[in-house]
Write a protein that holds these residues in place. Sequence first.
Motif, PDB file in Angstrom:
ATOM      1  N   LYS A  65       0.841  -1.199   0.000  1.00  0.00           N
ATOM      2  CA  LYS A  65       0.000   0.000   0.000  1.00  0.00           C
ATOM      3  C   LYS A  65       0.870   1.241   0.000  1.00  0.00           C
ATOM      4  O   LYS A  65       1.841   1.326   0.763  1.00  0.00           O
ATOM      5  N   ALA A  66       0.518   2.221  -0.865  1.00  0.00           N
ATOM      6  CA  ALA A  66       1.279   3.472  -0.942  1.00  0.00           C
ATOM      7  C   ALA A  66       0.311   4.657  -0.927  1.00  0.00           C
ATOM      8  O   ALA A  66      -0.644   4.698  -1.705  1.00  0.00           O
ATOM      9  N   ASP A  67       0.583   5.593  -0.031  1.00  0.00           N
ATOM     10  CA  ASP A  67      -0.220   6.807   0.090  1.00  0.00           C
ATOM     11  C   ASP A  67       0.635   7.977  -0.364  1.00  0.00           C
ATOM     12  O   ASP A  67       1.548   8.414   0.347  1.00  0.00           O
ATOM     13  N   LEU A  68       0.356   8.494  -1.555  1.00  0.00           N
ATOM     14  CA  LEU A  68       1.141   9.591  -2.129  1.00  0.00           C
ATOM     15  C   LEU A  68       0.273  10.830  -2.337  1.00  0.00           C
ATOM     16  O   LEU A  68       0.523  11.642  -3.217  1.00  0.00           O
ATOM     17  N   ARG A  69      -0.755  10.965  -1.518  1.00  0.00           N
ATOM     18  CA  ARG A  69      -1.597  12.162  -1.588  1.00  0.00           C
ATOM     19  C   ARG A  69      -0.816  13.388  -1.164  1.00  0.00           C
ATOM     20  O   ARG A  69       0.086  13.316  -0.335  1.00  0.00           O
ATOM     21  N   ASP A  70      -1.215  14.533  -1.738  1.00  0.00           N
ATOM     22  CA  ASP A  70      -0.742  15.796  -1.191  1.00  0.00           C
ATOM     23  C   ASP A  70      -1.592  16.087   0.041  1.00  0.00           C
ATOM     24  O   ASP A  70      -2.769  16.412  -0.048  1.00  0.00           O
ATOM     25  N   LYS A  71      -1.005  15.919   1.216  1.00  0.00           N
ATOM     26  CA  LYS A  71      -1.771  15.963   2.466  1.00  0.00           C
ATOM     27  C   LYS A  71      -2.383  17.336   2.746  1.00  0.00           C
ATOM     28  O   LYS A  71      -3.450  17.445   3.319  1.00  0.00           O
ATOM     29  N   PHE A  72      -1.697  18.415   2.303  1.00  0.00           N
ATOM     30  CA  PHE A  72      -2.169  19.762   2.630  1.00  0.00           C
ATOM     31  C   PHE A  72      -3.565  20.022   2.047  1.00  0.00           C
ATOM     32  O   PHE A  72      -4.407  20.645   2.669  1.00  0.00           O
ATOM     33  N   SER A  73      -3.822  19.504   0.831  1.00  0.00           N
ATOM     34  CA  SER A  73      -5.088  19.809   0.162  1.00  0.00           C
ATOM     35  C   SER A  73      -6.037  18.628   0.130  1.00  0.00           C
ATOM     36  O   SER A  73      -7.009  18.628  -0.610  1.00  0.00           O
ATOM     37  N   SER A  74      -5.798  17.621   0.963  1.00  0.00           N
ATOM     38  CA  SER A  74      -6.632  16.421   0.914  1.00  0.00           C
ATOM     39  C   SER A  74      -8.058  16.673   1.361  1.00  0.00           C
ATOM     40  O   SER A  74      -8.958  15.895   1.054  1.00  0.00           O
ATOM     41  N   HIS A  75      -8.305  17.794   2.088  1.00  0.00           N
ATOM     42  CA  HIS A  75      -9.652  18.077   2.577  1.00  0.00           C
ATOM     43  C   HIS A  75     -10.484  18.874   1.585  1.00  0.00           C
ATOM     44  O   HIS A  75     -11.675  19.081   1.790  1.00  0.00           O
ATOM     45  N   LEU A  76      -9.887  19.333   0.492  1.00  0.00           N
ATOM     46  CA  LEU A  76     -10.610  20.209  -0.419  1.00  0.00           C
ATOM     47  C   LEU A  76     -11.626  19.436  -1.255  1.00  0.00           C
ATOM     48  O   LEU A  76     -11.411  18.280  -1.593  1.00  0.00           O
ATOM     49  N   PRO A  77     -12.755  20.078  -1.616  1.00  0.00           N
ATOM     50  CA  PRO A  77     -13.777  19.395  -2.425  1.00  0.00           C
ATOM     51  C   PRO A  77     -13.363  19.302  -3.882  1.00  0.00           C
ATOM     52  O   PRO A  77     -12.333  19.830  -4.300  1.00  0.00           O
ATOM     53  N   PHE A  78     -14.211  18.655  -4.709  1.00  0.00           N
ATOM     54  CA  PHE A  78     -13.860  18.378  -6.093  1.00  0.00           C
ATOM     55  C   PHE A  78     -13.916  19.598  -6.997  1.00  0.00           C
ATOM     56  O   PHE A  78     -13.450  19.549  -8.122  1.00  0.00           O
ATOM     57  N   ASP A  79     -14.526  20.710  -6.545  1.00  0.00           N
ATOM     58  CA  ASP A  79     -14.679  21.841  -7.444  1.00  0.00           C
ATOM     59  C   ASP A  79     -13.514  22.825  -7.374  1.00  0.00           C
ATOM     60  O   ASP A  79     -13.569  23.905  -7.939  1.00  0.00           O
ATOM     61  N   ILE A  80     -12.417  22.453  -6.710  1.00  0.00           N
ATOM     62  CA  ILE A  80     -11.240  23.298  -6.713  1.00  0.00           C
ATOM     63  C   ILE A  80     -10.593  23.271  -8.090  1.00  0.00           C
ATOM     64  O   ILE A  80     -10.840  22.380  -8.896  1.00  0.00           O
ATOM     65  N   ILE A  81      -9.740  24.244  -8.376  1.00  0.00           N
ATOM     66  CA  ILE A  81      -9.011  24.247  -9.647  1.00  0.00           C
ATOM     67  C   ILE A  81      -7.902  23.211  -9.586  1.00  0.00           C
ATOM     68  O   ILE A  81      -7.871  22.265 -10.345  1.00  0.00           O
ATOM     69  N   LEU A  82      -6.983  23.349  -8.676  1.00  0.00           N
ATOM     70  CA  LEU A  82      -5.946  22.357  -8.381  1.00  0.00           C
ATOM     71  C   LEU A  82      -5.315  22.747  -7.046  1.00  0.00           C
ATOM     72  O   LEU A  82      -5.314  23.923  -6.675  1.00  0.00           O
ATOM     73  N   PRO A  83      -4.757  21.791  -6.320  1.00  0.00           N
ATOM     74  CA  PRO A  83      -4.052  22.147  -5.090  1.00  0.00           C
ATOM     75  C   PRO A  83      -2.820  23.004  -5.383  1.00  0.00           C
ATOM     76  O   PRO A  83      -2.333  23.071  -6.504  1.00  0.00           O
ATOM     77  N   LEU A  84      -2.317  23.663  -4.338  1.00  0.00           N
ATOM     78  CA  LEU A  84      -1.190  24.579  -4.508  1.00  0.00           C
ATOM     79  C   LEU A  84       0.149  23.855  -4.608  1.00  0.00           C
ATOM     80  O   LEU A  84       1.150  24.456  -4.954  1.00  0.00           O
TER      81      LEU A  84
END
Length: 360
Positions: A65-84
């Motif tokens: 198992k590998a978790d490669l999420r960007d943790k800072f923006s993991s709480h943002l909803p789907f209508d964002i443009i893109l994480p920073l």
Amino acid sequence: MSEMGEDAVLSGEEGGEEEEEEEAHPYGAQEDEKVEVCHLTKETISRGLSLLCRTGNGLGHAFVKADLRDKFSSHLPFDIILPLSGLNDIAAIASFTHLRFLDVSNNHLIDLSPLASLTQLLWLKVDKNAVECFKGQPLAQLTYLQWLSVAGNRLTDLGGLVGPSLESLNLTGNLIERVNGLQSGSLANLVTLELRGNKLDTTDGINLPNLRQLYLAQNVIKRLEGLEKLERLTTLHLRDNQLDTLDGLSPNMKCLQYLNVRNNVILDENDLQGLALVSKTLRALVLSDNPLVDTTDYRLSVLTLLPQLERLDKDPIPPEERIEARERMMVFNVKRLWKRRVKVAQAASCARLVPRLSVQ
């Protein structure tokens, strides 16, 4: 790894609510804000590894198992443009061939081709990236993949999407206008399909005879088409669309039990006649927030069409309401029988009159 352990991971993020959707929240990175992206390294991968299990050949152990999420923006909803911040290249993942569960959400990925070598993958999450298409069939080699989520990307076309073992597919929050790429030949085992929050104006193009749950809320659907192909469908979710009629429901839908058309534009009881085609199996119907709810006695009309219904707008059908609907149906049947007899009598009278006129 035990079977219980794999099942727990596979089911950990599944299961959309049948009757509720999340509200959209307009916040996130703005186009003029600086975005920091980086390439994936083996060191970064190592920090995200977990779940030590026996390898597929049984000769060793590896993290699967590998978790490669960007943790800072993991709480943002789907209508964002893109994480920073986040990854824009995952080429380094190609050598981790024992992975079975991979999460690369909240990054800036466009190219999924490095995943082709991860042939042991069972579960893949690519939410909130910048994927626009499946050109080149990047997932075709993932013959064991059962669960895939590509929600909150920039998909407009589903051509090239292949998943012979895929059972659950989440495409929520993209820019999809047509779903012609969803064919039984490439997704033969698909059971659950999420297409909420896209730009669909019709249900046509979903040729998946094994599909059980279909979620199409928050589109701009005006027409029910092609549903006759969905013979095993049990749940159809169409909340927050632009339907003004339920014409298009098919008697071929012999397993349909739950239908949600809340907050559409159904105005007249006559527009509900399509429900009669699924009356033998439908057990729950949600019609609230349609115009006819405020202007007609729609509940009795629905119950005359659906005598087997158990829940209407989430509420159980009370016995007295069911009795009233049954009495209304009896009156309707008597009137219909009387009209039929009158027509027969009139036809017989005309038949007797014709010979007399001929003799004269």
